[in-house]
Design a protein around this motif. Structure first.
Motif, PDB file in Angstrom:
ATOM      1  N   VAL A  85       0.859  -1.164   0.000  1.00 15.94           N
ATOM      2  CA  VAL A  85       0.000   0.000   0.000  1.00 15.94           C
ATOM      3  C   VAL A  85       0.902   1.223   0.000  1.00 15.94           C
ATOM      4  O   VAL A  85       1.682   1.439   0.916  1.00 15.94           O
ATOM      5  N   LEU A 143      14.383   1.948  -3.992  1.00 13.20           N
ATOM      6  CA  LEU A 143      13.996   2.214  -2.602  1.00 13.20           C
ATOM      7  C   LEU A 143      13.006   1.172  -2.060  1.00 13.20           C
ATOM      8  O   LEU A 143      13.308   0.456  -1.093  1.00 13.20           O
ATOM      9  N   PHE A 173      13.609  -2.561  -1.125  1.00  9.15           N
ATOM     10  CA  PHE A 173      14.387  -2.880   0.075  1.00  9.15           C
ATOM     11  C   PHE A 173      13.509  -3.003   1.314  1.00  9.15           C
ATOM     12  O   PHE A 173      13.981  -3.375   2.379  1.00  9.15           O
ATOM     13  N   THR A 174      12.232  -2.654   1.177  1.00 10.75           N
ATOM     14  CA  THR A 174      11.353  -2.717   2.338  1.00 10.75           C
ATOM     15  C   THR A 174      10.423  -3.918   2.273  1.00 10.75           C
ATOM     16  O   THR A 174       9.593  -4.100   3.153  1.00 10.75           O
ATOM     17  N   ILE A 216       5.026  -5.307   7.793  1.00 11.58           N
ATOM     18  CA  ILE A 216       4.278  -4.240   7.129  1.00 11.58           C
ATOM     19  C   ILE A 216       4.831  -2.856   7.438  1.00 11.58           C
ATOM     20  O   ILE A 216       4.576  -1.899   6.720  1.00 11.58           O
ATOM     21  N   LEU A 217       5.572  -2.729   8.522  1.00 13.18           N
ATOM     22  CA  LEU A 217       6.000  -1.405   8.955  1.00 13.18           C
ATOM     23  C   LEU A 217       6.941  -0.707   7.961  1.00 13.18           C
ATOM     24  O   LEU A 217       6.691   0.444   7.604  1.00 13.18           O
ATOM     25  N   PRO A 218       8.010  -1.373   7.490  1.00 11.05           N
ATOM     26  CA  PRO A 218       8.942  -0.646   6.613  1.00 11.05           C
ATOM     27  C   PRO A 218       8.311  -0.056   5.360  1.00 11.05           C
ATOM     28  O   PRO A 218       8.477   1.142   5.111  1.00 11.05           O
ATOM     29  N   LEU A 255       5.286   0.769   4.759  1.00  9.37           N
ATOM     30  CA  LEU A 255       4.334   1.803   5.161  1.00  9.37           C
ATOM     31  C   LEU A 255       5.056   3.088   5.537  1.00  9.37           C
ATOM     32  O   LEU A 255       4.721   4.180   5.072  1.00  9.37           O
ATOM     33  N   LEU A 256       6.065   2.963   6.373  1.00  7.54           N
ATOM     34  CA  LEU A 256       6.731   4.158   6.869  1.00  7.54           C
ATOM     35  C   LEU A 256       7.608   4.781   5.802  1.00  7.54           C
ATOM     36  O   LEU A 256       7.736   6.007   5.728  1.00  7.54           O
ATOM     37  N   VAL A 257       8.202   3.952   4.957  1.00  6.11           N
ATOM     38  CA  VAL A 257       9.043   4.516   3.896  1.00  6.11           C
ATOM     39  C   VAL A 257       8.177   5.271   2.886  1.00  6.11           C
ATOM     40  O   VAL A 257       8.515   6.381   2.476  1.00  6.11           O
ATOM     41  N   GLY A 284       7.184   8.500   4.479  1.00  3.97           N
ATOM     42  CA  GLY A 284       8.271   9.477   4.403  1.00  3.97           C
ATOM     43  C   GLY A 284       8.365  10.083   3.007  1.00  3.97           C
ATOM     44  O   GLY A 284       8.540  11.291   2.837  1.00  3.97           O
ATOM     45  N   LEU A 285       8.207   9.217   2.015  1.00  2.00           N
ATOM     46  CA  LEU A 285       8.235   9.666   0.626  1.00  2.00           C
ATOM     47  C   LEU A 285       7.146  10.706   0.381  1.00  2.00           C
ATOM     48  O   LEU A 285       7.352  11.711  -0.310  1.00  2.00           O
ATOM     49  N   ASN A 345      12.656 -12.372 -12.201  1.00  2.00           N
ATOM     50  CA  ASN A 345      13.368 -11.568 -11.217  1.00  2.00           C
ATOM     51  C   ASN A 345      12.349 -10.703 -10.472  1.00  2.00           C
ATOM     52  O   ASN A 345      11.761  -9.792 -11.027  1.00  2.00           O
ATOM     53  N   ASP A 372      16.468 -17.067  -9.938  1.00  2.00           N
ATOM     54  CA  ASP A 372      16.048 -16.821 -11.319  1.00  2.00           C
ATOM     55  C   ASP A 372      17.225 -16.939 -12.282  1.00  2.00           C
ATOM     56  O   ASP A 372      17.072 -17.353 -13.428  1.00  2.00           O
ATOM     57  N   PHE A 402       7.826  10.197  12.623  1.00  2.00           N
ATOM     58  CA  PHE A 402       9.262  10.405  12.420  1.00  2.00           C
ATOM     59  C   PHE A 402      10.007  10.342  13.755  1.00  2.00           C
ATOM     60  O   PHE A 402      11.090   9.766  13.859  1.00  2.00           O
ATOM     61  N   GLY A 421      12.033  13.606   6.643  1.00  2.00           N
ATOM     62  CA  GLY A 421      11.489  12.446   5.932  1.00  2.00           C
ATOM     63  C   GLY A 421      12.598  11.538   5.438  1.00  2.00           C
ATOM     64  O   GLY A 421      12.527  10.311   5.570  1.00  2.00           O
ATOM     65  N   ILE A 480      13.382   7.652   6.493  1.00  2.00           N
ATOM     66  CA  ILE A 480      13.487   6.553   5.527  1.00  2.00           C
ATOM     67  C   ILE A 480      14.812   5.822   5.703  1.00  2.00           C
ATOM     68  O   ILE A 480      14.868   4.588   5.749  1.00  2.00           O
ATOM     69  N   MET A 484      14.741   3.699   8.765  1.00  2.00           N
ATOM     70  CA  MET A 484      13.891   2.519   8.570  1.00  2.00           C
ATOM     71  C   MET A 484      14.629   1.448   7.776  1.00  2.00           C
ATOM     72  O   MET A 484      14.487   0.250   8.038  1.00  2.00           O
TER      73      MET A 484
END
Ligand SMILES: Nc1ncnc2c1ncn2[C@@H]1O[C@H](COP(=O)(O)OP(=O)(O)OP(=O)(O)O)[C@@H](O)[C@H]1O
Ligand SMILES: [Mg+2]
Lengths: 287, 234, 335
Positions: free
Chosen positions: A34, A82, A85-86, A91-93, A95-97, A100-101, A184, B75, C256, C295, C299, C302
């Motif tokens: 999400v 970006l 990598f989450t 679910i937290l990374p 969502l929070l990344v 932040g974006l 991939n 892969d 944050f 922000g 990130i 995190m």
């Protein structure tokens, strides 16, 4: 007649909401992500179109030829650089990344374009209208709705009839077995985000012509898109269109009752659906 | 001596902190059929998963035609021509049977296998091609899983537990087609609980016991007692 | 053999903490008016951060809609004092209770959404509250209202005492929230929360009623967040729907703070609040760049250090200021 008209305008507005929602629905379907920054990316696309129309003197609809691929590229880069990598299951990374974006995009736009509301100038298209059986509909809303149907039809076709769609569904089903097919995962996710933001570009440009925009407007767009997805039922693209239409009609009728009720009525219908049919009105059928 | 197709050298594999394989040594030549046997939890699935690249393993422990492939993602390994038929079949539930086959062939390696050839091998799949995997019986699903791997025209096919949970008649059917598959010049590593069947179709075997190779040799000349000892470690 | 939660460091921290509490309680005597206000704001953010951390870091309920309760608390304070004519000291406990009462039906609705969808659902709730607040003509509708001097005086006569009272309330709330968090986490429910966070299935198999535990935390956090909101707007003396339900001020900053300080630890939100205010006081002139940097830092944290600053410190030193983790001490040798 007023009410019939409100329903018509709401239906057409629903096309715009379906466009907000389609990209959200797509990436949730493929990678269970999400994207909280989705609304801000819609607004970003509108600003991109603004700069292109100003810079090259293009009509905003022609600017789509540049904005769509640009947003697609951005989506691919964002995912691979970006968001991938989450994607570990927690679910937290993600969502929070993406949260932040969202803040970064909002404030970046604020720096680049100030807080003043902007609008894309589409000339005669903005005021042209058609009258039929005593009902009048703007050409722009009609065009928006037609584009929404076309985009969702195309996504549906892509998802169920093409090699890319098979790759999306396979990766969504079983990520590790998809690897065994030579898929991939990072690339597949990148493609899904690219496609999502390409749709977002269309949504952003139409939003920009229709109502205007400012850097802080992303949250509302995310919420409208999200409500359309949930009302329609997760994982069902046509349901998302129906969800957008229901949301649009609710808002139009609410606005008809009292201008202050427009947005609120949409939220209330969403909450009512959540209370009565938590899986949405048209949950995905198996098989 | 010619370079083997696949060579495994001191392979240690972990599930998190738990070590499942200890210094496994094995190899397979092009076109050869090798059986891997062993009791429950011996490490057979772990071995095949590691070969397919699904588990982390030492970079130099696996060589493919002479080059180390232990650091490759799954892969990438698949693109070299190594296909896995995973334990439990693991077809893609939201793809039809035909789509499952087509996605198996998406890497476009050249070879004898295609949709038509798979349908000729397993005619029932042609009838059921528009069905979802869940609508097929276990044996038919296993056929689809094998077909999906064949579609890649691999140089090496890894098959984990062909017969698990299937009716004996289906098992016999599947084993009847196995030689035809390997006859096309494809090498195969077959994991099997049913030792005598595994030994009867393979040229050589490896027997795993608690993560180690307890016995290896030619399938034709091994005695029951030796297998029993290697199997249970008694 | 003895299972204890207190290490030498936590005991030292306890003594230092006690001294600090006394010192801070005396702040109205040693701090200037501006500093006192800043300190009050620090404590309110500390409370919000600790509360959000309880939700997201422990109960796995990642909300981006806590501004719903901040705004609700603010508006309830204004309604109870201006419209119902209650004095502030009486209104505050009512805000707390009302926050809990509102949180229950909200939870029943949005608990139907999982994970990230829960997050956006909570945001929708906040938007609903904002739009409703904008319809309340008696409180100025969309443009908001001010707290009349007569109401403010019900808190205390005289400006200095009032400022001190507002500070003590903020300080008291932060201390109470922290104490409550420690108490919750040390209770059976705390164990349940940690179990839920680490593994829902395992928690279920332990016979923990996950849903009820989450509901309990959500309602308690909602009530306390509403109280924090009331105190925030008691300090500001002015409220409007956009300020009361601002996602940036009451949720983005709070997230944050917690992420940078260290999510899922009690020390993290405190450290994060201090870092946040240190940055704000030195970089606020930079405006939007400051937010972009914030922000980006969140990130980066995190991705690179998901345990936050406190996680880094703890990994280096093993430090723990609150007596939470159970340590086995005094194992007899040779047994
Ligand atoms: N995901 C995992 N996490 C932890 N341990 C695992 C995992 N998968 C397997 N193991 C352990 O590794 C060992 C080897 O398991 P593996 O599945 O490879 O055995 P197997 O020979 O395939 O057994 P079976 O005949 O039951 O399929 C077993 O002790 C098993 O418990
Ligand atoms: Mg196995």
């Amino acid at each position: 007649m007023e009410w019939v008209n409100a329903v018509l305008q709401g239906t057409l507005l629903g096309g715009l909401y379906a466009l907000f929602a389609a990209g959200l629905s797509l990436i949730f379907g493929v990678m269970r992500l999400v994207n909280i920054a989705h609304g801000d990316l819609i607004v970003l696309a509108a600003y991109l179109a603004l700069s292109i129309t100003a810079g090259f003197g293009l009509h905003p609809l022609l600017a789509l030829l540049l904005v769509v691929p640009a947003m697609g590229l951005l989506g691919y880069a964002l995912q691979r650089g970006l968001i991938n990598f989450t994607m570990g299951g927690d679910i937290l990374p993600p969502l929070l990344v993406t949260f932040g974006l969202s803040v970064i995009i909002q404030n970046g736009l604020l720096m680049g374009y100030t807080a003043d509301p902007q609008k894309l100038q589409a000339g005669a298209l903005e005021t042209a209208s058609l009258t039929l059986l005593g009902l009048t509909a703007g050409v722009l809303p009609l065009l928006t709705f037609a584009l929404a149907v076309a985009v969702i039809g195309a996504l549906q076709w892509m998802f169920y009839r093409t090699a890319m769609g098979r790759a999306f569904r396979a990766t969504s089903d079983r990520q590790d077995v998809a690897l065994l097919m030579g898929l991939n995962r990072a690339h597949v996710f990148g493609l899904a985000m690219a496609l999502s933001l390409a749709v977002t570009a269309i949504a952003g440009v139409l939003l920009g012509i229709r109502t205007g925009f400012d850097p802080a407007g992303g949250g509302a767009r995310l919420i409208f898109g999200f409500e359309a997805v949930i009302i329609g039922g997760l994982g069902n693209l046509w349901g998302t269109l129906a969800g957008g239409v229901i949301l649009g009609i609710a808002q139009a009728i609410g606005g008809q009752i009292h201008p202050g009720l427009q947005i609120l009525a949409g939220h209330l219908v969403f909450l009512a659906v959540l209370a009565v049919r938590p899986r949405g009105l048209f949950p995905k059928m198996e098989g | 001596m010619a370079e083997p197709l696949l060579a495994i050298d001191r392979l240690d594999v972990f599930h998190g902190d738990f070590q499942a394989l200890y210094g496994v040594e094995a190899e397979i030549a092009a076109g050869e059929m090798v059986a891997v046997i062993g009791a429950n939890g011996a490490g057979k699935t772990t071995l095949l998963s590691a070969l397919a690249g699904l588990l982390p393993r030492p970079a130099a422990a696996i060589r493919w035609q002479g080059s180390p492939i232990g650091a490759l993602r799954a892969d990438r390994v698949a693109r070299l021509g190594i296909a896995l038929v995973p334990e439990g079949r693991l077809l893609f539930p939201s793809l039809t049977i035909e789509e499952n086959l087509i996605i198996g062939g998406r890497m476009g390696r050249r070879g004898p296998w295609g949709l038509e050839a798979v349908y000729r091998l397993f005619p029932i799949l042609r009838e059921r091609r528009a069905f979802a995997p869940a609508q097929l019986s276990g044996g038919q699903q296993q056929m689809a899983a094998i077909g999906r791997a064949l579609m890649a025209n691999p140089a090496l096919i890894l098959i984990d537990e062909i017969s698990l949970g299937l009716a004996p008649v289906v098992v016999r059917q599947l084993y009847e087609v196995l030689p035809a598959i390997v006859g096309e010049g494809m090498a195969a590593i077959v994991v099997e609980q049913d030792t005598s069947r595994a030994l009867s179709v393979s040229r050589r075997f490896y027997c795993l016991q608690e993560g180690r190779v307890a016995l290896a040799g030619a399938s034709g000349s091994v005695t029951r007692e030796a297998i029993g000892r290697a199997y249970f470690g008694v | 053999m003895d299972v204890t939660r207190a290490s030498r460091l936590t005991r030292l921290a306890g003594i230092a903490g006690l001294l600090l509490v006394v010192l801070l309680a005396l702040a109205p005597w040693w701090a200037g008016r501006a500093d006192l206000r800043l300190l009050g704001e620090v404590f309110l953010y500390m409370a919000l951060a600790t509360l959000w951390n309880l939700l997201a870091g422990y109960a796995g309920l990642v909300s981006v809609g806590q501004q719903a309760y901040v705004g609700l608390g603010g508006y309830l304070l204004f309604a109870l004092t201006i419209l119902a004519g209650l004095p502030v000291p009486l209104a505050l406990p009512l805000v707390l209770a009302a926050g809990a009462v509102v949180a229950v039906p909200v939870a029943l609705l949005i608990f139907r959404l999982r994970g990230a969808y829960f997050a956006i659902g909570s945001w929708v709730i906040a938007e609903v509250f904002r739009l409703v607040a904008a319809q309340v003509a008696a409180l100025g509708g969309g443009s908001g209202a001010s707290l009349p001097p007569a109401v403010v005086r019900t808190l205390a006569e005289g400006r200095d005492l009032r400022e001190a009272m507002a500070y003590w309330l903020a300080f008291g709330l932060a201390t109470a929230v922290l104490a409550a968090a420690v108490a919750i986490l040390r209770s059976r429910h705390g164990l349940a929360l940690t179990a839920i966070r680490d593994n829902e299935l395992a928690a279920k198999s332990l016979g923990i009623d996950i849903w009820r535990t989450k509901l309990l935390v959500y309602v308690a956090v909602g009530a306390l967040t509403a109280l924090a909101g009331a105190l925030i707007f008691l300090q500001k003396l002015r409220i409007s729907p956009d300020a009361a339900f601002a996602v940036n001020d009451w949720t983005a900053f709070v997230i944050f703070i917690v992420v940078i300080g260290g999510i899922g630890t009690l020390e993290g939100p405190i450290l994060g609040t201090l870092v946040f205010f240190a940055l704000r006081e030195t970089m606020a002139d930079l405006g939007t760049i400051y937010l972009i940097a914030l922000g980006a830092v969140a990130i980066a944290v995190m991705l690179k250090a998901p345990q936050g600053l406190w996680g880094l410190i703890r990994a280096r030193t093993g430090a723990e200021l609150f007596p939470l983790s159970r340590k086995v001490t005094g194992i007899p040798s040779g047994s």
